[in-house]
Design a protein around this motif. Structure first.
Motif, short mmCIF file in Angstrom:
data_model
loop_
_atom_site.label_atom_id
_atom_site.label_comp_id
_atom_site.label_asym_id
_atom_site.label_seq_id
_atom_site.Cartn_x
_atom_site.Cartn_y
_atom_site.Cartn_z
N PHE A 153 0.84 -1.20 0.00
CA PHE A 153 0.00 0.00 0.00
C PHE A 153 0.87 1.25 0.00
O PHE A 153 1.90 1.30 0.66
CB PHE A 153 -0.88 -0.02 1.26
N LYS A 154 0.45 2.23 -0.75
CA LYS A 154 1.03 3.57 -0.70
C LYS A 154 -0.10 4.59 -0.67
O LYS A 154 -1.20 4.34 -1.17
CB LYS A 154 1.92 3.85 -1.91
N ARG A 155 0.21 5.76 -0.10
CA ARG A 155 -0.78 6.83 -0.09
C ARG A 155 -0.13 8.16 -0.42
O ARG A 155 1.07 8.38 -0.16
CB ARG A 155 -1.48 6.93 1.26
N SER A 156 -0.93 9.03 -0.99
CA SER A 156 -0.50 10.40 -1.25
C SER A 156 -1.49 11.33 -0.56
O SER A 156 -2.70 11.12 -0.60
CB SER A 156 -0.50 10.69 -2.75
N THR A 157 -0.96 12.37 0.09
CA THR A 157 -1.82 13.36 0.76
C THR A 157 -1.80 14.70 0.04
O THR A 157 -2.29 15.69 0.56
CB THR A 157 -1.36 13.56 2.22
N ASP A 158 -1.22 14.72 -1.17
CA ASP A 158 -1.15 15.97 -1.93
C ASP A 158 -1.54 15.75 -3.40
O ASP A 158 -0.85 16.14 -4.31
CB ASP A 158 0.26 16.59 -1.83
N TYR A 159 -2.66 15.02 -3.55
CA TYR A 159 -3.26 14.81 -4.88
C TYR A 159 -2.37 13.99 -5.82
O TYR A 159 -2.42 14.16 -7.03
CB TYR A 159 -3.60 16.15 -5.53
N GLY A 160 -1.55 13.12 -5.25
CA GLY A 160 -0.73 12.25 -6.07
C GLY A 160 0.62 12.82 -6.47
O GLY A 160 1.34 12.19 -7.24
N VAL A 161 0.97 14.00 -5.96
CA VAL A 161 2.27 14.60 -6.29
C VAL A 161 3.41 13.81 -5.65
O VAL A 161 4.39 13.46 -6.30
CB VAL A 161 2.30 16.08 -5.86
N SER A 162 3.29 13.54 -4.36
CA SER A 162 4.30 12.75 -3.65
C SER A 162 3.61 11.59 -2.95
O SER A 162 2.40 11.62 -2.71
CB SER A 162 5.05 13.62 -2.64
N TRP A 163 4.42 10.56 -2.60
CA TRP A 163 3.85 9.33 -2.07
C TRP A 163 4.63 8.86 -0.84
O TRP A 163 5.83 9.08 -0.73
CB TRP A 163 3.88 8.23 -3.13
N SER A 164 3.92 8.18 0.05
CA SER A 164 4.54 7.57 1.22
C SER A 164 5.39 6.38 0.80
O SER A 164 5.32 5.92 -0.35
CB SER A 164 3.46 7.09 2.19
N ALA A 165 6.16 5.88 1.73
CA ALA A 165 6.86 4.61 1.50
C ALA A 165 5.85 3.48 1.42
O ALA A 165 4.75 3.57 1.97
CB ALA A 165 7.85 4.36 2.63
N ALA A 166 6.21 2.41 0.74
CA ALA A 166 5.33 1.25 0.62
C ALA A 166 5.20 0.55 1.98
O ALA A 166 6.18 0.39 2.70
CB ALA A 166 5.86 0.28 -0.42
N VAL A 167 3.97 0.15 2.29
CA VAL A 167 3.69 -0.57 3.53
C VAL A 167 3.13 -1.94 3.18
O VAL A 167 2.22 -2.05 2.36
CB VAL A 167 2.67 0.20 4.39
N ALA A 168 3.68 -3.00 3.78
CA ALA A 168 3.16 -4.35 3.58
C ALA A 168 1.94 -4.55 4.48
O ALA A 168 2.05 -4.46 5.71
CB ALA A 168 4.22 -5.39 3.88
N LEU A 169 0.79 -4.80 3.87
CA LEU A 169 -0.43 -5.00 4.65
C LEU A 169 -0.67 -6.47 4.98
O LEU A 169 -1.55 -6.78 5.79
CB LEU A 169 -1.63 -4.44 3.89
N THR A 170 0.07 -7.36 4.34
CA THR A 170 -0.03 -8.78 4.66
C THR A 170 1.37 -9.36 4.82
O THR A 170 2.33 -8.87 4.23
CB THR A 170 -0.76 -9.58 3.55
N LEU A 171 1.46 -10.40 5.62
CA LEU A 171 2.70 -11.18 5.76
C LEU A 171 2.26 -12.58 6.17
O LEU A 171 2.24 -12.93 7.35
CB LEU A 171 3.64 -10.56 6.78
N ASN A 172 1.88 -13.38 5.16
CA ASN A 172 1.24 -14.66 5.40
C ASN A 172 2.10 -15.81 4.87
O ASN A 172 2.99 -15.62 4.05
CB ASN A 172 -0.13 -14.69 4.71
N THR A 173 1.76 -17.00 5.31
CA THR A 173 2.45 -18.19 4.79
C THR A 173 2.00 -18.50 3.37
O THR A 173 2.73 -19.13 2.61
CB THR A 173 2.17 -19.40 5.70
N GLY A 174 0.79 -18.07 3.03
CA GLY A 174 0.27 -18.29 1.69
C GLY A 174 0.49 -17.08 0.79
O GLY A 174 1.25 -16.17 1.12
N ALA A 175 -0.22 -17.09 -0.33
CA ALA A 175 -0.13 -16.00 -1.31
C ALA A 175 -1.32 -15.05 -1.14
O ALA A 175 -2.47 -15.48 -1.09
CB ALA A 175 -0.11 -16.56 -2.73
N SER A 176 -1.02 -13.76 -1.02
CA SER A 176 -2.04 -12.71 -0.93
C SER A 176 -1.94 -11.88 -2.20
O SER A 176 -0.88 -11.32 -2.50
CB SER A 176 -1.80 -11.83 0.29
#
Length: 240
Positions: free
Chosen positions: A19-42
């Motif tokens: 996941f990434k997010r921008s708080t300025d209409y897509g001009v700049s972006w946050s670092a990527a965040v892993a929302l899952t960490l599973n033994t299977g495939a997400s």
């Protein structure tokens, strides 16, 4: 102002949701965040958010339980932090291709996916009326002799009008696009309406609507001309 992006990635060796997010209409972006960490495939995520960006909803499919099931996460603070993953399905078959949509306040959340528990892929639906906290029982949206694929959802700003499109090979040997609509927040639904009738394959629908739900727009790919091209339809009377 707030823009949200999700994808699946094999950087962690297995498929995980990022996941990434921008708080300025897509001009700049946050670092990527892993929302899952599973033994299977997400993988295969879908994202929706409230009009002010505060509520963010993500759904994906995951085979950690041993077969593919649909999972859900939400953020109530503009994607800064996330709740725990909620398992939406628990079926003998595979649940695939989730699509999510929500009302402008985020109160009404709609989720559709395909599932082969009946022996062939059919479209299923759930809704939440409390910002994704709890969910209705599962509603089966198709009962076909063929296979129903790739559901796609849209809803009006207040959540009253909900539109569901998918493609289906019931009219084999071709694939055709179908549509159902709800005018009461996803409680009841119209019968399926066949949107295409072509010699080629009509597939991969994408649907959107205006804030009041009056104008509905549908696009898909179609190989009737001999190669895949993009086609479009619109309704100006709530999908009637």
């Amino acid at each position: 102002r707030y823009v949200y992006l999700v994808w699946h990635d094999t950087t962690a060796l297995s498929y995980e949701i990022f996941f990434k997010r921008s708080t300025d209409y897509g001009v700049s972006w946050s670092a990527a965040v892993a929302l899952t960490l599973n033994t299977g495939a997400s993988w295969n995520p879908s994202v929706a958010c409230s009009s002010n960006g505060q509520y963010v909803y993500i759904t994906w499919l995951d085979d950690t339980p041993g077969n593919y099931e649909i999972y859900f996460k939400r953020s109530t603070n503009y994607g800064v932090t996330w709740g725990s993953a909620k398992r939406i399905t628990s079926n003998a078959g595979w649940s695939w291709d989730p699509s999510i949509a929500c009302s402008s306040t985020g109160q009404y959340v709609y989720l559709a996916w395909k599932d082969d528990t009946p022996g062939n892929f059919e479209i299923y639906f759930k809704r939440s009326i409390d910002n994704g906290v709890s969910w209705s029982s599962t509603k089966r949206m198709t009962t076909n002799t063929g296979y129903s694929f790739l559901p796609n959802l849209a809803c009006s700003s207040n959540g009253q009008y909900v539109y569901l499109a998918w493609y289906d090979d019931s009219a084999a040997p071709s694939f055709e696009i179908y549509l159902r609509r709800s005018t009461d927040y996803g409680v009841s639904w119209s019968s399926a309406k066949r949107m295409t009738s072509n010699t080629g394959y009509s597939s991969w629908p994408d649907i959107a609507c205006s804030s009041k739900g009056q104008y509905v727009y549908l696009a898909w790919e179609d190989n009737t001309p001999g190669n895949y091209e993009i086609y479009f339809k619109k309704s100006n009377n709530y999908g009637v």
